[in-house]
Design a protein around this motif. Structure first.
Motif, PDB file in Angstrom:
ATOM      1  N   PHE A   1      86.626  67.600  33.499  1.00 23.23           N
ATOM      2  CA  PHE A   1      86.046  68.088  32.248  1.00 23.23           C
ATOM      3  C   PHE A   1      85.737  69.578  32.371  1.00 23.23           C
ATOM      4  O   PHE A   1      85.188  70.028  33.378  1.00 23.23           O
TER       5      PHE A   1
ATOM      6  N   VAL B   1      87.319  68.514  23.040  1.00 22.90           N
ATOM      7  CA  VAL B   1      86.956  68.346  24.445  1.00 22.90           C
ATOM      8  C   VAL B   1      88.049  68.998  25.297  1.00 22.90           C
ATOM      9  O   VAL B   1      89.218  68.617  25.217  1.00 22.90           O
TER      10      VAL B   1
ATOM     11  N   SER C   1      89.688  69.845  28.903  1.00 24.30           N
ATOM     12  CA  SER C   1      89.746  69.341  30.279  1.00 24.30           C
ATOM     13  C   SER C   1      91.088  69.722  30.881  1.00 24.30           C
ATOM     14  O   SER C   1      91.941  70.310  30.205  1.00 24.30           O
TER      15      SER C   1
ATOM     16  N   ARG D   1      82.910  63.302  24.319  1.00 24.67           N
ATOM     17  CA  ARG D   1      83.271  63.481  25.731  1.00 24.67           C
ATOM     18  C   ARG D   1      83.419  62.134  26.436  1.00 24.67           C
ATOM     19  O   ARG D   1      84.359  61.933  27.212  1.00 24.67           O
TER      20      ARG D   1
ATOM     21  N   GLU E   1      86.677  60.776  28.383  1.00 23.02           N
ATOM     22  CA  GLU E   1      86.609  60.503  29.821  1.00 23.02           C
ATOM     23  C   GLU E   1      86.882  59.034  30.142  1.00 23.02           C
ATOM     24  O   GLU E   1      87.495  58.718  31.166  1.00 23.02           O
TER      25      GLU E   1
END
Length: 203
Positions: free
Chosen positions: A119, A132, A134, A31, A35
């Motif tokens: 997220f 992940v 998002s 993550r 990010e």
């Protein structure tokens, strides 16, 4: 002698602390990798017009290289054909594909109008990877859903595929590039990728 021993001990303590801090910094979660990259993308978008294509490309070189496993992506894109390539051809493919990946981001994320990444969730895959989930909030438009597939590489995680609104970037490239490689050969594939990079720089 005692003073030397104390100094040596202090040096050792500093070394182990520095090594531990470095390892902790390097061991970012999947993550965090995503990010951090998304944050770097937004930063480039905010200055996109002033930077121009060439400026965006330069700014995104390190973020893309540090968050994506470009060698693995290149191998997946050509599938079984990878083993038929010479070592020089493999290196050339990775190099040109890396430039294509950076060029694609520099072209597609060129300006900013209040966009932000959010997220949603993350999950482990059966093969030890992580996805992940998002989405990109685009003011006045429909959100864009992004699913990042990551695998471990050394001490950290790396992106190996991105699915945008259900469309796999890797699957699209594999279908197109494998066909060119099988039908027209390696040089034709490199020429095709270079042509796409050139087109990105002009749009």
């Amino acid at each position: 002698m005692v003073l030397r021993s104390v100094k040596f001990a202090l040096v050792l303590v500093w070394y182990f602390l520095a090594t531990a801090a470095y390892a902790q910094e390097e061991a970012a979660t999947a993550r965090q990798v995503v990010e951090k990259f998304q944050g770097e993308l937004i930063d480039v978008m905010k200055n996109g017009k002033q930077l121009g294509y060439a400026g965006r490309y330069e700014k995104l070189k390190d973020p893309v290289s540090n968050s994506h496993d470009l060698t693995k992506i290149a191998r997946i894109v050509v599938g079984k054909e990878w083993e038929k390539l010479t070592e020089d051809q493999q290196q050339k493919l990775v190099e040109v594909f890396s430039r294509l990946s950076i060029a694609s981001y520099a072209h597609n994320f060129k300006d900013y109008s209040g966009e932000s990444f959010v997220f949603d969730s993350e999950e482990e895959t059966a093969r030890g990877g992580v996805v992940v989930h998002s989405h990109l909030v685009v003011p006045g438009e429909k959100d864009v859903k992004f699913d990042y597939m990551l695998k471990e590489k050394g001490p950290s995680w790396r992106i190996i595929n991105i699915i945008a609104n259900g469309v796999s970037d890797l699957a699209l490239k594999r279908s197109e590039y494998t066909a060119i490689l099988q039908r027209e050969g390696f040089d034709a594939l490199i020429a095709k990728i270079n042509e796409k990079i050139d087109n990105y720089s002009k749009q």
